[in-house]
Structures are given as C-alpha cells and as structure tokens.
Write a protein that holds these residues in place. Structure first.
Motif, mmCIF file in Angstrom:
data_model
loop_
_atom_site.group_PDB
_atom_site.id
_atom_site.type_symbol
_atom_site.label_atom_id
_atom_site.label_comp_id
_atom_site.label_asym_id
_atom_site.label_seq_id
_atom_site.Cartn_x
_atom_site.Cartn_y
_atom_site.Cartn_z
ATOM 1 N N SER A 10 0.838 -1.206 0.000
ATOM 2 C CA SER A 10 0.000 0.000 0.000
ATOM 3 C C SER A 10 0.869 1.251 0.000
ATOM 4 O O SER A 10 0.482 2.283 -0.567
ATOM 5 N N GLY A 11 2.029 1.155 0.620
ATOM 6 C CA GLY A 11 2.975 2.272 0.588
ATOM 7 C C GLY A 11 3.502 2.533 -0.817
ATOM 8 O O GLY A 11 3.831 3.670 -1.165
ATOM 9 N N ALA A 12 3.564 1.482 -1.640
ATOM 10 C CA ALA A 12 3.993 1.644 -3.030
ATOM 11 C C ALA A 12 2.922 2.351 -3.845
ATOM 12 O O ALA A 12 3.223 3.162 -4.730
ATOM 13 N N GLN A 13 1.655 2.041 -3.551
ATOM 14 C CA GLN A 13 0.569 2.778 -4.207
ATOM 15 C C GLN A 13 0.671 4.255 -3.849
ATOM 16 O O GLN A 13 0.553 5.130 -4.720
ATOM 17 N N MET A 14 0.917 4.532 -2.565
ATOM 18 C CA MET A 14 1.044 5.923 -2.123
ATOM 19 C C MET A 14 2.250 6.608 -2.762
ATOM 20 O O MET A 14 2.165 7.748 -3.239
ATOM 21 N N ALA A 15 3.383 5.913 -2.776
ATOM 22 C CA ALA A 15 4.597 6.484 -3.366
ATOM 23 C C ALA A 15 4.370 6.814 -4.843
ATOM 24 O O ALA A 15 4.789 7.867 -5.339
ATOM 25 N N SER A 16 3.691 5.910 -5.543
ATOM 26 C CA SER A 16 3.429 6.127 -6.966
ATOM 27 C C SER A 16 2.476 7.299 -7.181
ATOM 28 O O SER A 16 2.641 8.078 -8.128
ATOM 29 N N LEU A 17 1.491 7.431 -6.305
ATOM 30 C CA LEU A 17 0.573 8.559 -6.414
ATOM 31 C C LEU A 17 1.289 9.873 -6.115
ATOM 32 O O LEU A 17 1.067 10.881 -6.788
ATOM 33 N N ILE A 18 2.152 9.857 -5.132
ATOM 34 C CA ILE A 18 2.930 11.058 -4.783
ATOM 35 C C ILE A 18 3.802 11.478 -5.959
ATOM 36 O O ILE A 18 3.884 12.660 -6.311
ATOM 37 N N GLY A 19 4.442 10.496 -6.608
ATOM 38 C CA GLY A 19 5.310 10.815 -7.731
ATOM 39 C C GLY A 19 4.572 11.248 -8.981
ATOM 40 O O GLY A 19 5.057 12.107 -9.731
ATOM 41 N N THR A 20 3.405 10.691 -9.226
ATOM 42 C CA THR A 20 2.645 11.039 -10.437
ATOM 43 C C THR A 20 1.850 12.330 -10.276
ATOM 44 O O THR A 20 1.237 12.796 -11.248
ATOM 45 N N THR A 21 1.842 12.884 -9.060
ATOM 46 C CA THR A 21 1.085 14.132 -8.840
ATOM 47 C C THR A 21 2.017 15.298 -8.525
ATOM 48 O O THR A 21 1.603 16.278 -7.897
ATOM 49 N N ASN A 22 3.251 15.221 -8.956
ATOM 50 C CA ASN A 22 4.176 16.352 -8.813
ATOM 51 C C ASN A 22 3.532 17.640 -9.313
ATOM 52 O O ASN A 22 3.092 17.723 -10.466
ATOM 53 N N GLY A 23 3.433 18.631 -8.436
ATOM 54 C CA GLY A 23 2.944 19.939 -8.855
ATOM 55 C C GLY A 23 1.451 20.060 -9.051
ATOM 56 O O GLY A 23 0.960 21.128 -9.442
#
Length: 311
Positions: free
Chosen positions: A164-177
């Motif tokens: 689940s942390g990987a889902q979060m990490a991926s969302l954090i990275g894909t929502t830059n800015g």
C-alpha cells in the motif's frame, strides 16, 4: 502488590488516553514471516546490519496537527557531500504497519550513500485519504528544508513504497505539482516534487481486471467504489500518469493483483519516453522485501536503478 497494580493501571490508562484513534498492529515482520514460512520453509529474517558510516536520528517531528505529532527516522551517510534521498513509505493495507519496519532497508541503502527517511503518516483508522498523501508530501518538504543537516541533494529525491505504501509512493510521484494533491496550508517555500519512484509490489489501479481491492481500500478511500467512485479513480496512480511523471522502478512478486495497472502505466510512460524498469522476483510472496532470500535482490535492483538515475 496493590501499589504495583495501581501503577500498572495508571500507566496503561495514560497510554490509551494519548491514543485518540484505534491502532491496527496486525501487519508486522513477524506476522509476514509466520505466514510466508508455510509455503517457503527456507526463508529467514534479515540480520541487523550496522555501518560506521551511517548516522541515525529517530523520532524527528516533521509535522504537527493540533496536539498530534508525526515523526520520521533519518539514516544518512556521514560524508560532506550531498547525497540523493529516499523517502520510504511502509505498507500495511493503509491501516497497519509502521515506519520502523523499514529500518533494515533504510540502513542498507544509507550505506550506499543515500540519505533515507522512514515516514510516519496517518493511517486509515485515524484519517482517510488524502491525509496520508499530504503527510508524506509534507515530509518531503521538511527534508528539503533541512537538506544540509541530512546531506541531501534536493534535486535527487526518490519516493519508495512497499505494498500500500507503493501505491502511495506512486501517487505522490505522479502528482508532482498538482494542486489538488497539495495540503492547502503546507510550506510553499519548499516543493514536494520527487525525481524518481520505486514501487515495490503496489497496485496502480483500484478498479482494474487484475485488482481485487475491496473493504481495506474502501476504509482508506472513505467508502466503497459504488459510494465514492471519483475518489477511487483519483487515487489510482495510473490515472495520474502523464508526461511529468518521473522515472519509475517496479519490483514485483509473482502475485498479479499487486501490480494491477502496471502494464497500462508503462504504456503511458513509454509514450512520453519516461524511463522505467520492471523486475519480477520469481516464486516470491507478497512482502518479500522483509525476508531472505529476497531482501538482497530487492536492494540490488533498487540501488542499480537509483544509481542510473541519480549518479
């Protein structure tokens, strides 16, 4: 004896009084070990590893919400040069787990000249999505603000998550800015932008032919898909992937449900010429990163990818 009992009651009353929300402690390294060992009797715990070059600072307060403090643990190389940073998000179905579970991983990567940060964030029993996303982005801002102290190169920040942390990490990275994913009152002097993503067996889409996310995801997302479909779609990293997504590494088990949406995401990344890698660890269970013989392989893939991106 009576005095001891009274002290015992007072102590635990104080502990529970401080906890204003239920805590799920079901997801631990031991619980993973006990479950995995049934099908993989050859597994073993990863021994503690200490390196003279790695400095540790734990329970650093990076954010306060009224009387609630959120902490991070820092592990960084005691060199004078600025190193790339890895912001680490633990797994546990968005409702369990804790930052200390990733300590061995962080120490190992810190020994390879990465400044590593294990992040505490609000889980679903305390606050639903997007609270945890805001928290980790705030942690990234805090790390950048204190970059000199932790020997961090602020232009080289990776976010890494497991399950689940990987889902979060991926969302954090894909929502830059993207403003909708930034906490309104956060410190705008420092960006929450990351420059790479490492997804270790985390879903990329909640509603997908390979996905079987249900009650646990619904608890974090504030309702079932039928109740809040727009939130389920918004929180899927696949749906946020675009030309601004940074390079990404996927390290997967052999269980398809934990990389739902990955191949669709890779198609978008390739369209925009964004570098990506996939490594599937054969005959591995979910949560393989906690245990031998898979821990070292996970470290190798992570190091090779980040060295290629940052060094």
């Amino acid at each position: 004896m009576k005095k001891i009992v009274i002290l015992f009651i007072l102590f635990y009353s104080a502990v529970f009084a401080q906890s204003k929300f239920p805590v799920d402690s079901s997801y631990t390294v031991k619980s993973v070990y006990d479950k995995v060992k049934k099908a993989h009797p050859y597994i073993s715990y990863v021994p503690a590893r200490n390196y003279k070059t790695v400095k540790e600072e734990k329970e650093i307060v990076y954010k306060k919400i009224k009387d609630r403090e959120l902490h991070l643990d820092a592990y960084f190389n005691q060199t004078k040069k600025r190193n790339p940073a890895i912001v680490i998000v633990h797994g546990g179905g968005w409702r369990s787990g804790n930052k200390s579970q990733m300590e061995t991983f962080a120490i190992e990567m810190a020994s390879k000249e990465y400044s590593c940060f294990n992040i505490e964030f609000r889980l679903s029993l305390e606050a639903p999505y997007p609270a945890g996303i805001f928290d980790v982005k705030n942690a990234i801002q805090y790390i950048k603000k204190n970059a000199r102290k932790f020997n961090v190169d602020t232009t080289k920040i990776a976010v890494l998550g497991c399950s689940s942390g990987a889902q979060m990490a991926s969302l954090i990275g894909t929502t830059n800015g993207k403003i909708a994913f930034e906490e309104p009152n956060s410190d705008k002097k420092f960006s929450s932008k990351v420059n790479a993503i490492v997804n270790i067996d985390g879903t990329l889409a909640f509603k997908h032919p390979e996905s079987i996310e249900g009650t646990v995801a619904g608890l974090w997302l504030g309702g079932s898909y039928a109740e809040v479909p727009q939130i389920w779609e918004q929180a899927a990293p696949l749906n946020q992937t675009d030309k601004n997504t940074p390079p990404i590494l996927f390290i997967n088990s052999s269980v398809p449900r934990f990389h739902a949406g990955r191949d669709d995401m890779i198609a978008i990344l390739n369209k925009y010429g964004i570098y990506n890698e996939v490594h599937t660890i054969e005959n591995s269970p979910h949560s393989f990163w906690f245990l031998n013989p898979w821990f070292d392989e996970t470290i190798v893939y992570t190091t090779q990818f980040l060295d290629k991106i940052f060094k």
